[in-house]
Design a protein around this motif. Structure first.
Motif, short mmCIF file in Angstrom:
data_model
loop_
_atom_site.label_atom_id
_atom_site.label_comp_id
_atom_site.label_asym_id
_atom_site.label_seq_id
_atom_site.Cartn_x
_atom_site.Cartn_y
_atom_site.Cartn_z
N ASP A 68 0.85 -1.19 0.00
CA ASP A 68 0.00 0.00 0.00
C ASP A 68 0.89 1.24 0.00
O ASP A 68 1.99 1.23 0.57
N ILE A 69 0.42 2.31 -0.63
CA ILE A 69 1.23 3.53 -0.70
C ILE A 69 1.65 3.98 0.69
O ILE A 69 2.83 4.27 0.93
N LEU A 70 0.72 4.04 1.62
CA LEU A 70 1.05 4.50 2.96
C LEU A 70 1.90 3.49 3.73
O LEU A 70 2.53 3.82 4.73
N GLY A 71 1.92 2.26 3.25
CA GLY A 71 2.72 1.23 3.90
C GLY A 71 4.21 1.39 3.68
O GLY A 71 5.01 0.66 4.26
N LYS A 132 4.00 13.51 2.49
CA LYS A 132 4.64 13.96 3.75
C LYS A 132 4.15 15.34 4.13
O LYS A 132 3.81 15.59 5.31
N ALA A 133 4.08 16.26 3.16
CA ALA A 133 3.66 17.63 3.45
C ALA A 133 2.20 17.71 3.91
O ALA A 133 1.84 18.57 4.72
N SER A 134 1.38 16.79 3.42
CA SER A 134 -0.04 16.81 3.77
C SER A 134 -0.35 15.95 4.99
O SER A 134 -1.51 15.77 5.36
N GLY A 135 0.69 15.40 5.62
CA GLY A 135 0.51 14.66 6.85
C GLY A 135 0.00 13.24 6.68
O GLY A 135 -0.40 12.59 7.66
N LYS A 136 0.05 12.72 5.46
CA LYS A 136 -0.43 11.35 5.22
C LYS A 136 0.58 10.30 5.71
O LYS A 136 0.22 9.19 6.04
N ILE A 137 1.87 10.66 5.68
CA ILE A 137 2.92 9.78 6.17
C ILE A 137 3.81 10.56 7.12
O ILE A 137 3.88 11.80 7.06
N LYS A 138 4.54 9.84 7.97
CA LYS A 138 5.41 10.49 8.95
C LYS A 138 6.81 10.65 8.40
O LYS A 138 7.44 11.71 8.51
N ASP A 139 7.35 9.57 7.80
CA ASP A 139 8.73 9.59 7.30
C ASP A 139 8.73 9.32 5.80
O ASP A 139 8.17 8.31 5.33
N ASN A 140 9.37 10.19 5.05
CA ASN A 140 9.45 10.04 3.59
C ASN A 140 10.39 8.88 3.25
O ASN A 140 11.55 8.88 3.67
N PRO A 141 9.91 7.89 2.48
CA PRO A 141 10.80 6.77 2.10
C PRO A 141 11.85 7.16 1.08
O PRO A 141 12.78 6.38 0.83
N VAL A 142 11.71 8.32 0.46
CA VAL A 142 12.69 8.77 -0.52
C VAL A 142 13.89 9.36 0.23
O VAL A 142 13.73 10.25 1.07
N VAL A 143 15.07 8.88 -0.08
CA VAL A 143 16.29 9.32 0.61
C VAL A 143 17.06 10.31 -0.27
O VAL A 143 17.29 10.04 -1.46
#
Length: 398
Positions: A68-71, A132-143
């Protein structure tokens, strides 16, 4: 099955990703709407369609892997796996080891170019920045990692002088793309290609692309009012609502005039008074459907899909591979080469404005490539110049 679907909204044509039940893919629809809403000028429908195709790979990957995207919150390894999946020509098969029976040649077209993979990664990264900016996830998986700002980066950045930081953030998943010299077509092959064309409209299209260096969207957006016989050329104008969805890339306030050869302007006039009029158009687009096997299509504005298939058919007929972008590259290369042949410095500013680039450094980076013959001419010119100066010094000393 995930598919790209066209939608008519209050803001015009849009494209979205939908599943087999015609449900919007969660978060992707909102992301695309935000891009359109925040843009200084409306994003072209074809650009949004491209974004959908780029995100399509990612959504299919998640579906295959049952993710899932949020996963992916804070799981950079999944994106690394996604890149490896893109690089695999057998990506749509979960068990690669069971593919021994598959004909390799059948799947060689499944290889994705490095530039395309980078574009897909850019789009997925942009999606996660929004999440990330909209608060849907806490940590961005993109490094990202800090790299020193090079001279080339500064040349590309017109506001580099306003930035204090000596470093920039770079996506670690993106690959370095080998610089390629743009492909062009020589005069002999172009003449052979042109001789195989049986419609006056198509001959004019090829000539306008080669002699004007236009993009396909700019070409298909030309209207009769854009033709100026007095100044011997055409206006390339930005219109956001063309019936055939064509659009100049420049945007509002950046229309440009492109001069064309006199004999080409004569052909355009002949086409308008013959095939164009006979197609009985209900619009004022220059390039319309003519002599179609489906009479109801005659007179309708030509679309990009029709233009691409037309050139592709002539390519098969002649055995000469050609597309609109190759003709644009050919135009610029021939312009630059004319300066070399005359022994003059290349006027990159003029070329940049003629082909509609925003930045002259972009034009130079793409087209500043000399072949062996060009290098020889430049060397001989500089050698002659040094010899002339040497003789002047010797004469002055006598």
């Amino acid at each position: 099955m995930i598919s790209v679907r066209k939608a008519i909204t209050d803001n015009g044509v849009m494209y979205y990703l939908m599943d087999e039940n015609l449900n919007f893919i969660p978060f992707v629809k909102d992301y695309l709407n935000v891009i359109q809403a925040r843009a200084i000028q409306q994003v072209a429908p074809k650009t949004v369609q491209t974004y959908c195709y780029q995100l399509w790979y990612f959504i299919v990957f998640l579906k295959i892997k049952r993710l899932d995207i949020l996963g992916l919150d804070g799981r950079p390894q999944i994106l690394a796996d996604f890149k490896l999946w893109l690089m695999n020509p057998y990506r749509f098969y979960e068990n690669v080891e069971s593919l021994d029976f598959v004909d390799q040649e059948e799947y060689e077209d499944n290889n994705i170019k490095t530039t395309t993979i980078n574009a897909i990664i850019d789009r997925v990264s942009s999606l996660f920045l929004w999440l990330k900016a909209s608060g849907k996830i806490k940590d961005n998986p993109v490094v990202y990692r800090n790299v020193m700002r090079t001279s080339a980066m500064k040349d590309k950045d017109m506001l580099a002088h306003t930035r204090n930081s000596r470093t920039v953030m770079k996506n670690i998943l993106k690959s370095k793309v080998p610089q390629e010299i743009p492909k062009t077509i020589n005069q002999k092959d172009f003449k052979k290609f042109l001789e195989a064309v049986n419609l006056l409209r198509d001959k004019i299209i090829l000539l306008v692309l080669k002699e004007g260096g236009l993009r396909s969207g700019e070409l298909l957006g030309i209207k009769l009012e854009d033709i100026d016989y007095g100044e011997q050329g055409i206006w390339v104008r930005f219109r956001p609502d063309n019936e055939n969805n064509s659009r100049a890339k420049a945007g509002y306030g950046r229309d440009r005039f492109v001069h064309l050869p006199t004999d080409l302007m004569v052909l355009i006039d002949r086409y308008i008074s013959s095939d164009w009029v006979n197609s009985d158009p209900d619009n004022d687009f220059l390039f319309v459907v003519v002599k179609s096997n489906r009479p109801k299509e005659n007179g309708k504005p030509m679309k990009k899909s029709t233009l691409s298939s037309t050139i592709r058919n002539y390519s098969k007929k002649t055995g000469i591979h050609l597309n609109t972008h190759k003709l644009r590259h050919t135009h610029v290369t021939e312009l630059a080469r004319e300066y070399i042949n005359k022994g003059e410095p290349i006027n990159w500013k003029y070329i940049q404005e003629r082909i509609g680039h925003r930045d002259v450094t972009t034009t130079m980076q793409i087209y500043a490539h000399l072949n062996t013959e060009d290098n020889k001419k430049e060397y001989n010119r500089m050698h002659d110049y040094k010899e002339e100066k040497r003789k002047e010094r010797e004469n002055a000393e006598k």
